[in-house]
Design a protein around this motif. Structure first.
Motif, short mmCIF file in Angstrom:
data_model
loop_
_atom_site.label_atom_id
_atom_site.label_comp_id
_atom_site.label_asym_id
_atom_site.label_seq_id
_atom_site.Cartn_x
_atom_site.Cartn_y
_atom_site.Cartn_z
N GLY A 1 -9.07 3.49 -1.90
CA GLY A 1 -9.96 4.53 -0.30
C GLY A 1 -8.99 5.10 0.05
N GLU A 2 -9.27 5.70 1.46
CA GLU A 2 -8.67 6.27 2.24
C GLU A 2 -8.17 5.53 3.16
OE1 GLU A 2 -11.29 10.14 2.80
OE2 GLU A 2 -10.68 11.12 0.40
N ALA A 3 -7.43 6.87 4.50
CA ALA A 3 -7.33 5.92 5.71
C ALA A 3 -6.98 7.40 6.61
CB ALA A 3 -5.32 4.83 5.12
N LEU A 4 -7.03 6.69 7.39
CA LEU A 4 -6.70 7.89 9.06
C LEU A 4 -5.27 7.32 8.99
CD1 LEU A 4 -9.55 9.00 10.39
CD2 LEU A 4 -7.98 10.17 8.96
N CYS A 5 -3.81 8.37 9.26
CA CYS A 5 -2.62 7.72 10.45
C CYS A 5 -2.61 8.92 10.57
CB CYS A 5 -2.13 7.54 9.26
SG CYS A 5 -0.39 7.66 9.50
N GLY A 6 -2.31 8.82 12.15
CA GLY A 6 -2.25 10.05 13.03
C GLY A 6 -2.78 11.30 13.62
N PHE B 1 -5.74 10.47 4.34
CA PHE B 1 -4.64 9.95 2.86
C PHE B 1 -5.46 9.06 1.72
CE2 PHE B 1 -1.82 10.54 6.62
CZ PHE B 1 -0.57 11.48 6.32
N LEU B 2 -4.47 9.62 0.81
CA LEU B 2 -5.27 8.94 -0.38
C LEU B 2 -4.87 7.31 0.05
CD1 LEU B 2 -5.31 11.51 -3.29
CD2 LEU B 2 -7.03 10.42 -1.73
N LYS B 3 -5.53 6.12 -0.41
CA LYS B 3 -4.69 5.25 -0.18
C LYS B 3 -4.81 4.27 -1.56
CE LYS B 3 -4.55 1.02 2.39
NZ LYS B 3 -5.46 0.26 3.59
N PHE B 4 -3.23 3.74 -1.81
CA PHE B 4 -3.65 2.98 -2.84
C PHE B 4 -2.86 1.52 -3.30
CE2 PHE B 4 -2.93 7.01 -4.28
CZ PHE B 4 -3.56 7.35 -5.39
N ARG B 5 -2.50 0.76 -3.59
CA ARG B 5 -2.74 -0.74 -3.65
C ARG B 5 -1.89 -0.98 -4.51
NH1 ARG B 5 -5.25 -6.03 -0.68
NH2 ARG B 5 -4.69 -7.52 -2.06
N LEU B 6 -0.73 -2.13 -4.53
CA LEU B 6 -0.38 -1.86 -6.04
C LEU B 6 -0.46 -4.00 -5.71
CD1 LEU B 6 1.68 -2.42 -8.34
CD2 LEU B 6 3.51 -1.84 -6.96
N THR C 1 0.70 -1.25 0.50
CA THR C 1 -0.52 0.53 0.10
C THR C 1 0.81 0.91 0.03
OG1 THR C 1 0.07 0.22 2.46
CG2 THR C 1 -2.13 -1.04 1.22
N PHE C 2 0.38 2.48 -0.59
CA PHE C 2 0.87 3.46 -0.25
C PHE C 2 -0.08 4.52 0.12
CE2 PHE C 2 1.99 1.28 -3.87
CZ PHE C 2 3.49 1.34 -4.35
N LEU C 3 0.12 5.71 0.80
CA LEU C 3 -0.81 6.51 1.73
C LEU C 3 0.25 7.76 1.24
CD1 LEU C 3 -0.66 5.60 5.53
CD2 LEU C 3 -2.83 4.80 3.09
N LEU C 4 -0.49 8.22 0.53
CA LEU C 4 -0.24 9.84 0.14
C LEU C 4 -1.35 10.59 0.44
CD1 LEU C 4 0.50 9.33 -3.66
CD2 LEU C 4 1.70 9.27 -1.49
N PRO C 5 -1.03 12.13 0.93
CA PRO C 5 -1.84 12.68 1.30
C PRO C 5 -2.43 13.97 0.09
CG PRO C 5 0.41 14.34 1.52
CD PRO C 5 0.46 12.54 0.60
#
Length: 163
Positions: A146-151, A155-160, A124-128
């Motif tokens: 989708g999206e993810a909450l971190c801290g 963040f936008l969440k990507f999957r490879l 996964t990749f998390l990008l602002p």
């Protein structure tokens, strides 16, 4: 499994412990870094860099994988790698501003490692959300998941898929 000393295009992946804490502190204190990293708050000094490296080393000990420093001809370029977030392997890449252009090549090299590791079926990749240049992720084959909450930050969440 570690990729210490492996070279491609003269960039070596080494453990963060091989980099002087002051180098990491200078990197992370550059104001341009905070533009891309919403969780980066406060000043970085050598003590903060040592604590950061110790935390990343704990990941290596716990999970057998973690973040590397990227070095070319003994010059520190930045850091990145894999960190276990729950059951997922998240990939991060944090380069010095003058090295941003190396990101796609370093990501491909690291992802080649992930594809050879049976523990990592996907990353996964998390990008602002303000990050606009998403084409490199698409070129790698990553899709938005989708999206993810971190801290407390979104963040936008990507999957490879790596298999």
């Amino acid at each position: 499994m570690e990729r210490q000393g492996k070279t491609q295009n003269s960039v070596r992946f080494v453990r963060l412990t091989e980099i002087a804490p002051l180098e990491i502190a200078r990197h992370m204190s550059d104001p341009r870094m905070a533009e891309h990293m919403p969780l980066l708050t406060g000043a970085w000094d050598e003590e903060a860099a040592r604590a950061f490296v110790a935390a990343k080393e704990r990941c290596w000990h716990k999970d057998g994988l973690g973040h590397w420093a990227f070095v070319r001809q003994d010059r520190y370029l930045g850091w990145g790698g894999f960190q276990k977030e729950g059951s997922e392997w998240d990939f991060g890449l944090v380069l010095r501003p003058g090295c941003f252009g190396l990101g796609p090549a370093l990501a491909r090299q690291a992802l080649e490692f992930a594809r050879s590791d049976p523990r990592i079926p996907y990353v996964t990749f998390l990008l602002p959300p303000k990050r606009r240049h998403l084409r490199p992720l698409a070129r790698l084959g990553a899709v938005q998941a989708g999206e993810a909450l971190c801290g407390g930050q979104r963040f936008l969440k990507f999957r490879l898929e790596t298999c």
